[in-house]
Design a protein around this motif. Structure first.
Motif, PDB file in Angstrom:
ATOM      1  N   VAL A 127       0.870  -1.179   0.000  1.00 21.05           N
ATOM      2  CA  VAL A 127       0.000   0.000   0.000  1.00 21.05           C
ATOM      3  C   VAL A 127       0.900   1.220   0.000  1.00 21.05           C
ATOM      4  CG1 VAL A 127      -1.761   1.302   1.279  1.00 21.05           C
ATOM      5  CG2 VAL A 127      -1.787  -1.199   1.328  1.00 21.05           C
ATOM      6  N   GLY A 130       1.138   6.950   1.687  1.00 26.38           N
ATOM      7  CA  GLY A 130       1.122   7.582   3.001  1.00 26.38           C
ATOM      8  C   GLY A 130      -0.301   7.731   3.521  1.00 26.38           C
ATOM      9  N   LYS A 182       6.256  -3.659  -3.907  1.00 30.60           N
ATOM     10  CA  LYS A 182       6.208  -2.497  -2.996  1.00 30.60           C
ATOM     11  C   LYS A 182       7.597  -2.185  -2.448  1.00 30.60           C
ATOM     12  CE  LYS A 182       5.002   0.944  -0.607  1.00 30.60           C
ATOM     13  NZ  LYS A 182       5.162   1.045   0.774  1.00 30.60           N
ATOM     14  N   HIS A 185       9.398  -0.395  -5.080  1.00 29.23           N
ATOM     15  CA  HIS A 185       8.836   0.968  -5.110  1.00 29.23           C
ATOM     16  C   HIS A 185       9.557   1.846  -4.081  1.00 29.23           C
ATOM     17  CE1 HIS A 185       6.295   4.024  -3.187  1.00 29.23           C
ATOM     18  NE2 HIS A 185       5.738   4.222  -4.358  1.00 29.23           N
ATOM     19  N   ASN A 186       9.724   1.321  -2.879  1.00 22.55           N
ATOM     20  CA  ASN A 186      10.369   2.113  -1.842  1.00 22.55           C
ATOM     21  C   ASN A 186      11.846   2.358  -2.146  1.00 22.55           C
ATOM     22  OD1 ASN A 186       7.888   1.884  -0.604  1.00 22.55           O
ATOM     23  ND2 ASN A 186       8.743   1.676   1.433  1.00 22.55           N
ATOM     24  N   GLY A 258      16.547   9.329   8.387  1.00 17.14           N
ATOM     25  CA  GLY A 258      16.076   8.069   8.956  1.00 17.14           C
ATOM     26  C   GLY A 258      15.693   7.086   7.859  1.00 17.14           C
ATOM     27  N   ALA A 259      15.390   5.884   8.253  1.00 15.73           N
ATOM     28  CA  ALA A 259      14.966   4.855   7.297  1.00 15.73           C
ATOM     29  C   ALA A 259      14.339   3.725   8.081  1.00 15.73           C
ATOM     30  CB  ALA A 259      16.165   4.338   6.508  1.00 15.73           C
ATOM     31  N   LYS A 260      13.240   3.207   7.552  1.00 16.20           N
ATOM     32  CA  LYS A 260      12.590   2.106   8.270  1.00 16.20           C
ATOM     33  C   LYS A 260      12.994   0.751   7.718  1.00 16.20           C
ATOM     34  CE  LYS A 260       8.683   4.761   9.860  1.00 16.20           C
ATOM     35  NZ  LYS A 260       8.544   5.676   8.685  1.00 16.20           N
TER      36      LYS A 260
END
Ligand code: 6PG
Length: 480
Positions: A127, A130, A182, A185-186, A258-260
């Motif tokens: 998804v 945001g 996905k 995509h990121n 930052g980065a998840k």
């Protein structure tokens, strides 16, 4: 039962997706959250949605028509596994469990298998978009079985963003295909953001323009071939002044990105697949470098170019060169990303329509852009395109941009301004262009120290030179 779809996990993304679902004709949405307080708040604040609140998993299951269809919107990892277990406890065979979190695709493959073996359908769904996308229309990347898509397709089409009249959703492929796409995509999102950041940095240092003036540059770019959500919001961020200090907000924000983890996953997976996603990798590493404050503390001790004052003679011409370098590097990043999807599909046995992926990214998601139409055109003309940037449109664009791109990389290096994504993209491009690569020398070295063998340009077979003997060549078994 009154609800045709349910949402579990009512943090911002879950709540917004639930509200989006409820706003579409024909949907009644059951909602559940681990703490009932959040459920109550959502239901009270949005009476217009007609939510069916559930305080237990049993109530949630009882509220749903069959086949029960529930979208999980909780943290990736352990919390997702825990919710899946609970749903399997209260659901019945044939029901559909959808994970809409940013899960690692290998977790999705594992979960799909386990859930399927228990008789349920499992769909891992990317998804993007945001909070606002979830509410008004995201880009959706569902994987999972065909059977689930029959029920799910119409519901997802009703809530997805619409681009050029088409809903931004497609059944990407089986099991983990949706989360894989996905993830990429990121990765592309990271590259896009880094390229924009490098462009901003070069313009600021080279022309002395203020952030607000550079906002105008980005707003202008957003009217041309770079038109995209990320360029648009860049102008917004650069224009923002800090209320407390009166300074540009970008000068007040700590410069540690930052980065998840999804960018890192894209790179790790690409390394495993042997796909050179150098632009995405540099973008990910640039975030890492920025966040190592203790290492950056050496900055004053490291010598730079003798002439530290860097000012370009013609600001407008320079800005146009930066724009072209950004466009060319962007083409490389997308080409690399689509390459990774192709390789992933081959490795994991998915049939992924690359043209369809470019079309569902045209709206709703973070990397939405005009540019994706060009990618869609390229795959429509040649679905099996081996490398995206070799499509005629991109060849023309790269040809138009390459002189400026080279200048910008040289100027950045000369001025001591880091432009890792610009320069690595150019190196990749020149690597693809090269008729001969020094990889031949690497093969020689490998054969020298490890008898790793090499192939010859003039005849088939595998060979080894007796380096520590009389240095004659023998035919050898291929050891790679
Ligand atoms: C999206 C985004 C989203 C992602 C954020 C944060 O498509 O809506 O990709 O899924 O979580 O962009 O990512 P980082 O924290 O890693 O920058």
């Amino acid at each position: 039962p009154t609800a045709n779809i349910g949402v579990v996990g009512l943090a911002v993304m879950g709540s917004n997706l639930a509200r989006n679902l409820a706003s579409r004709e024909g949907n009644t949405v059951a909602v559940f959250n681990r703490s009932y307080e959040k459920t109550e708040t959502l239901v009270t604040e949005h009476p217009e949605a007609g939510f069916v609140p559930a305080s237990t998993y049993e109530e949630f299951a009882a509220a749903l028509q069959k086949p029960r269809t529930a979208i999980i919107m909780v943290k990736a990892g352990g919390p997702t596994d825990a919710v899946i277990d609970e749903l399997m406890r209260v659901f019945e065979p044939g029901d559909i469990i959808i994970d809409g979190g940013n899960s690692l695709f290998t977790d999705t493959i594992r979960r799909e298998k386990a859930v399927r073996e228990a008789g349920f359908n499992f769909v891992g769904m990317g998804v993007s978009g945001g909070e606002e996308g979830a509410l008004l229309g995201p880009s959706l990347m569902p994987g999972g079985p065909d059977e689930a898509w029959v029920t799910l397709g119409p519901i997802l089409r009703s809530i997805a963003a619409v681009a050029e009249g088409e809903p931004c959703v497609t059944h990407v492929g089986h099991d983990g295909a949706g989360h894989f796409v996905k993830m990429v995509h990121n990765g592309i999102e990271y590259a896009d953001m880094q390229l924009i950041a490098e462009a901003y940095d070069l313009i600021r240092r080279g022309t002395g323009k203020t952030p607000a003036e550079i906002a105008d540059v980005f707003a202008e770019w957003n009217r041309g071939e770079l038109e995209s959500y990320l360029i648009e919001i860049t102008a917004e961020v650069l224009r923002q002044n800090d209320a407390a200090t009166g300074r540009p907000l970008v000068d007040v924000i700590v410069d540690e990105a930052g980065a998840k983890g999804t960018g890192a996953w894209t790179v790790q997976t690409a390394l495993d697949l042997g796909v050179p996603v150098s632009g995405i990798a540099e973008a990910t590493f640039a975030r890492s470098l920025s966040s190592h404050r203790e290492q950056r503390d050496v900055s004053g001790a490291l010598p730079g170019p003798s002439d530290d004052a860097f000012t370009v003679p013609d600001a407008d011409a320079f800005i146009e060169q930066v724009r072209l370098a950004l466009y060319a590097s962007k083409i490389v990043a997308y080409s690399q990303g689509f390459d990774e999807i192709r390789a992933g599909a081959a490795q994991y046995g998915w049939t992924i329509d690359l043209g369809a992926i470019s079309r569902i990214w045209r709206g709703g998601c973070i990397i939405r852009a005009q540019f994706l139409n060009r990618i869609a055109d390229a795959y429509a003309a040649e679905p099996e395109l081996p490398v995206l940037l070799s499509a005629p449109y991109f060849v023309e664009a790269l040809g138009r941009a390459q002189a400026a791109w080279r200048d910008i990389v040289q100027i950045a290096a000369g001025a001591g301004i880091p432009a890792p994504a610009f320069s690595s993209s150019l190196a990749y491009y020149d690597g693809l262009r090269a008729e001969r690569l020094p990889a031949a020398l690497i093969q020689g070295q490998r054969d020298f120290f490890g008898a790793h063998t090499y192939r010859r340009t003039d005849k088939p077979g595998t060979f080894h030179t007796l380096w520590s003997g009389d240095r004659t060549e023998i035919e050898a078994e291929d050891t790679h």
